[in-house]
Scaffold this active site. Structure first.
Site, PDB file in Angstrom:
ATOM      1  N   CYS A 191      73.086  24.381  66.151  1.00 49.23           N
ATOM      2  CA  CYS A 191      72.212  25.433  66.687  1.00 49.23           C
ATOM      3  C   CYS A 191      70.797  25.442  66.112  1.00 49.23           C
ATOM      4  O   CYS A 191      69.906  26.072  66.679  1.00 49.23           O
ATOM      5  CB  CYS A 191      72.850  26.795  66.469  1.00 49.23           C
ATOM      6  SG  CYS A 191      74.564  26.834  66.978  1.00 49.23           S
ATOM      7  N   HIS A 224      67.806  32.007  66.649  1.00 45.19           N
ATOM      8  CA  HIS A 224      68.901  31.419  67.425  1.00 45.19           C
ATOM      9  C   HIS A 224      69.706  32.552  68.061  1.00 45.19           C
ATOM     10  O   HIS A 224      70.057  33.526  67.391  1.00 45.19           O
ATOM     11  CB  HIS A 224      69.778  30.559  66.515  1.00 45.19           C
ATOM     12  CG  HIS A 224      71.064  30.178  67.155  1.00 45.19           C
ATOM     13  ND1 HIS A 224      71.123  29.685  68.442  1.00 45.19           N
ATOM     14  CD2 HIS A 224      72.350  30.239  66.711  1.00 45.19           C
ATOM     15  CE1 HIS A 224      72.392  29.454  68.754  1.00 45.19           C
ATOM     16  NE2 HIS A 224      73.146  29.780  67.725  1.00 45.19           N
ATOM     17  N   ASN A 257      75.052  32.206  73.946  1.00 47.79           N
ATOM     18  CA  ASN A 257      74.654  31.311  72.850  1.00 47.79           C
ATOM     19  C   ASN A 257      74.692  29.878  73.379  1.00 47.79           C
ATOM     20  O   ASN A 257      75.758  29.356  73.687  1.00 47.79           O
ATOM     21  CB  ASN A 257      75.644  31.518  71.693  1.00 47.79           C
ATOM     22  CG  ASN A 257      75.418  30.555  70.538  1.00 47.79           C
ATOM     23  OD1 ASN A 257      74.726  29.547  70.661  1.00 47.79           O
ATOM     24  ND2 ASN A 257      76.030  30.851  69.405  1.00 47.79           N
TER      25      ASN A 257
HETATM   26  O1  UT7 Z   1      76.043  29.673  66.944  1.00 47.60           O
HETATM   27  C1  UT7 Z   1      76.932  29.166  66.000  1.00 47.60           C
HETATM   28  C2  UT7 Z   1      77.017  30.055  64.808  1.00 47.60           C
HETATM   29  N1  UT7 Z   1      77.953  31.102  65.049  1.00 47.60           N
HETATM   30  C3  UT7 Z   1      77.649  32.380  64.857  1.00 47.60           C
HETATM   31  O2  UT7 Z   1      76.563  32.731  64.478  1.00 47.60           O
HETATM   32  C4  UT7 Z   1      78.780  33.381  65.048  1.00 47.60           C
HETATM   33  C5  UT7 Z   1      78.690  34.517  64.064  1.00 47.60           C
HETATM   34  N2  UT7 Z   1      79.781  35.492  64.253  1.00 47.60           N
HETATM   35  C6  UT7 Z   1      79.794  36.410  65.249  1.00 47.60           C
HETATM   36  O3  UT7 Z   1      78.871  36.453  66.054  1.00 47.60           O
HETATM   37  C7  UT7 Z   1      80.920  37.398  65.302  1.00 47.60           C
HETATM   38  O4  UT7 Z   1      81.699  37.297  64.125  1.00 47.60           O
HETATM   39  C8  UT7 Z   1      81.852  37.202  66.533  1.00 47.60           C
HETATM   40  C9  UT7 Z   1      81.098  37.595  67.795  1.00 47.60           C
HETATM   41  C10 UT7 Z   1      82.330  35.773  66.616  1.00 47.60           C
HETATM   42  C11 UT7 Z   1      83.069  38.144  66.424  1.00 47.60           C
HETATM   43  O5  UT7 Z   1      82.652  39.497  66.259  1.00 47.60           O
HETATM   44  P1  UT7 Z   1      83.240  40.367  65.079  1.00 47.60           P
HETATM   45  O6  UT7 Z   1      82.618  41.684  65.171  1.00 47.60           O
HETATM   46  O7  UT7 Z   1      83.073  39.607  63.785  1.00 47.60           O
HETATM   47  O8  UT7 Z   1      84.773  40.483  65.493  1.00 47.60           O
HETATM   48  P2  UT7 Z   1      86.078  40.111  64.646  1.00 47.60           P
HETATM   49  O9  UT7 Z   1      86.333  38.666  64.706  1.00 47.60           O
HETATM   50  O10 UT7 Z   1      86.026  40.782  63.315  1.00 47.60           O
HETATM   51  O11 UT7 Z   1      87.180  40.848  65.498  1.00 47.60           O
HETATM   52  C12 UT7 Z   1      87.258  42.302  65.565  1.00 47.60           C
HETATM   53  C13 UT7 Z   1      88.373  42.687  66.498  1.00 47.60           C
HETATM   54  C14 UT7 Z   1      89.683  41.966  66.221  1.00 47.60           C
HETATM   55  O12 UT7 Z   1      90.744  42.866  66.516  1.00 47.60           O
HETATM   56  P3  UT7 Z   1      91.522  43.672  65.345  1.00 47.60           P
HETATM   57  O13 UT7 Z   1      92.092  42.612  64.463  1.00 47.60           O
HETATM   58  O14 UT7 Z   1      90.444  44.489  64.670  1.00 47.60           O
HETATM   59  O15 UT7 Z   1      92.513  44.475  66.105  1.00 47.60           O
HETATM   60  C15 UT7 Z   1      89.693  40.839  67.224  1.00 47.60           C
HETATM   61  O16 UT7 Z   1      91.007  40.428  67.541  1.00 47.60           O
HETATM   62  O17 UT7 Z   1      88.010  42.342  67.847  1.00 47.60           O
HETATM   63  C16 UT7 Z   1      89.034  41.516  68.413  1.00 47.60           C
HETATM   64  N3  UT7 Z   1      88.405  40.571  69.331  1.00 47.60           N
HETATM   65  C17 UT7 Z   1      88.144  40.856  70.622  1.00 47.60           C
HETATM   66  N4  UT7 Z   1      88.390  41.956  71.348  1.00 47.60           N
HETATM   67  C18 UT7 Z   1      87.998  41.933  72.626  1.00 47.60           C
HETATM   68  C19 UT7 Z   1      87.975  39.319  69.066  1.00 47.60           C
HETATM   69  N5  UT7 Z   1      87.444  38.781  70.168  1.00 47.60           N
HETATM   70  C20 UT7 Z   1      87.537  39.717  71.139  1.00 47.60           C
HETATM   71  C21 UT7 Z   1      87.174  39.754  72.498  1.00 47.60           C
HETATM   72  N6  UT7 Z   1      87.409  40.870  73.198  1.00 47.60           N
HETATM   73  N7  UT7 Z   1      86.576  38.703  73.100  1.00 47.60           N
END
Ligand code: UT7
Length: 314
Positions: A115, A240, A270
């Site tokens: 990225c 980014h 992204n």
């Molecule tokens: O470009 C390459 C570099 N990458 C990045 O910069 C990515 C950086 N990270 C992020 O942008 C975020 O961490 C994500 C967008 C990937 C995820 O967001 P988050 O707020 O960190 O969510 P999480 O992984 O902590 O998940 C929170 C909750 C979980 O449920 P529980 O365990 O709290 O019940 C996940 O299972 O959200 C759930 N979840 C979803 N729910 C609905 C995960 N994905 C989804 C989804 N829809 N698509």
């Protein structure tokens, strides 16, 4: 060839595939919903390539940038493409772009820093011009991440999109591309992966999120310092487009107002190495920022790598 004092972006262009994938479309495919994606990531739509390859999209963006530059294919002596999603190992995307555009014998290389790739490639273009190794360069960021997306994994498939952005960079007496600040955090390298044996994007989202919201603001500040521009003088901040909350977090640490923050993630998702030049090209198209105004570019991602510089808006 003579060396030059500096370089500048003369023109930009971008290409996005026609097919729009909405959050509601994704909710039909995996257990997710529009509200979660908007709130947690900031994406509303993304574009998905059907028949286009990375090279097709890269060439389409480059063609538009070249058309606006006042130069012709015969003037271009270097093509640099940032990508991590080209399926073919050889030939590289840069030579395919050159062939499509009729650029006869340019230096042509691909850069894979995921990225952050566009800022790396722009940095190398600036260096090549200053060193006298090139005079007119096309720098491109292009990705077809849909080829590497696991469409059953809701943690990743809602984030990414396809597209390309390009810039024509030429020698300039007055440097208009600031010094690149680049680096990496190799010990965190496994937090974003597209591995050969399982060719789908996998990431430890929270770990990358924490790193990006703490490590990148100081890099952005350094890029401003090295360009001799204060963060409060920046006319547009193009980070980014990984996550709207990450972009806001970096901007807040830099003390930047909402008005200067560019969020193409809303409509494009992204697009890895394409995200910064895509957003820059659209910004120029909208004529939101005057020509010559300082624009901060900062890429970060797989590797984990980062790179940024301040450029003068074409
Ligand atoms: O470009 C390459 C570099 N990458 C990045 O910069 C990515 C950086 N990270 C992020 O942008 C975020 O961490 C994500 C967008 C990937 C995820 O967001 P988050 O707020 O960190 O969510 P999480 O992984 O902590 O998940 C929170 C909750 C979980 O449920 P529980 O365990 O709290 O019940 C996940 O299972 O959200 C759930 N979840 C979803 N729910 C609905 C995960 N994905 C989804 C989804 N829809 N698509």
């Amino acid at each position: 060839m003579t060396t030059a004092t500096g370089s500048r972006i003369v023109s930009v262009g971008h290409y996005q595939p026609a097919r729009v994938l909405t959050n509601d479309d994704l909710a039909q495919m995996v257990d997710t919903n529009d509200e979660w994606i908007r709130d947690r990531v900031g994406v509303v739509t993304r574009r998905i390539a059907d028949n286009e390859t990375v090279a097709d999209m890269a060439a389409a963006a480059a063609e538009k940038a070249l058309a606006g530059s006042g130069l012709t294919a015969a003037d271009i002596d270097l093509v640099a493409v940032a990508t991590c999603s080209s399926v073919d190992r050889c030939p590289n995307v840069a030579t395919r772009v050159a062939a499509k555009l009729g650029i006869a014998a340019p230096g042509a290389y691909d850069i894979n820093t995921a990225c952050s790739g566009f800022s790396y490639a722009l940095g190398t273009a600036d260096h090549a011009i200053r060193a006298g190794a090139a005079r007119n360069v096309i720098v491109i960021g292009a990705e077809k991440l849909s080829d590497f997306t696991d469409w059953t994994d809701r943690a990743t498939c809602i984030i990414f999109g396809d597209g390309a952005g390009a810039a024509v960079v030429t020698a300039a007496d007055e440097p208009a591309i600031g010094p690149v600040v680049w680096g990496s955090a190799p010990e965190k390298g496994e937090t974003v992966r597209i591995e050969g044996w399982r060719p789908y994007i996998q990431q430890e989202g929270q770990a990358v999120f924490r790193w990006a919201t703490t490590a990148i603001a100081p890099i952005a500040r350094q890029a401003c310092e090295r360009a001799g521009v204060a963060p409060e003088e920046i006319a547009a901040f193009i980070g980014h487009q990984a996550n709207a909350r990450i972009i806001d977090g970096i901007a807040k640490r830099l003390g930047m107002p909402q008005a200067v923050i560019v969020k193409d993630i809303v409509e494009s998702g992204n697009t890895s190495a394409a995200s910064v030049p895509l957003a820059l090209s659209k910004l120029v198209e909208r004529r939101e920022v005057p020509s010559g105004a300082p624009v901060l570019l900062v890429g970060f991602g797989g590797g984990l790598t980062y790179a940024g510089q301040v450029v003068r808006c074409p």
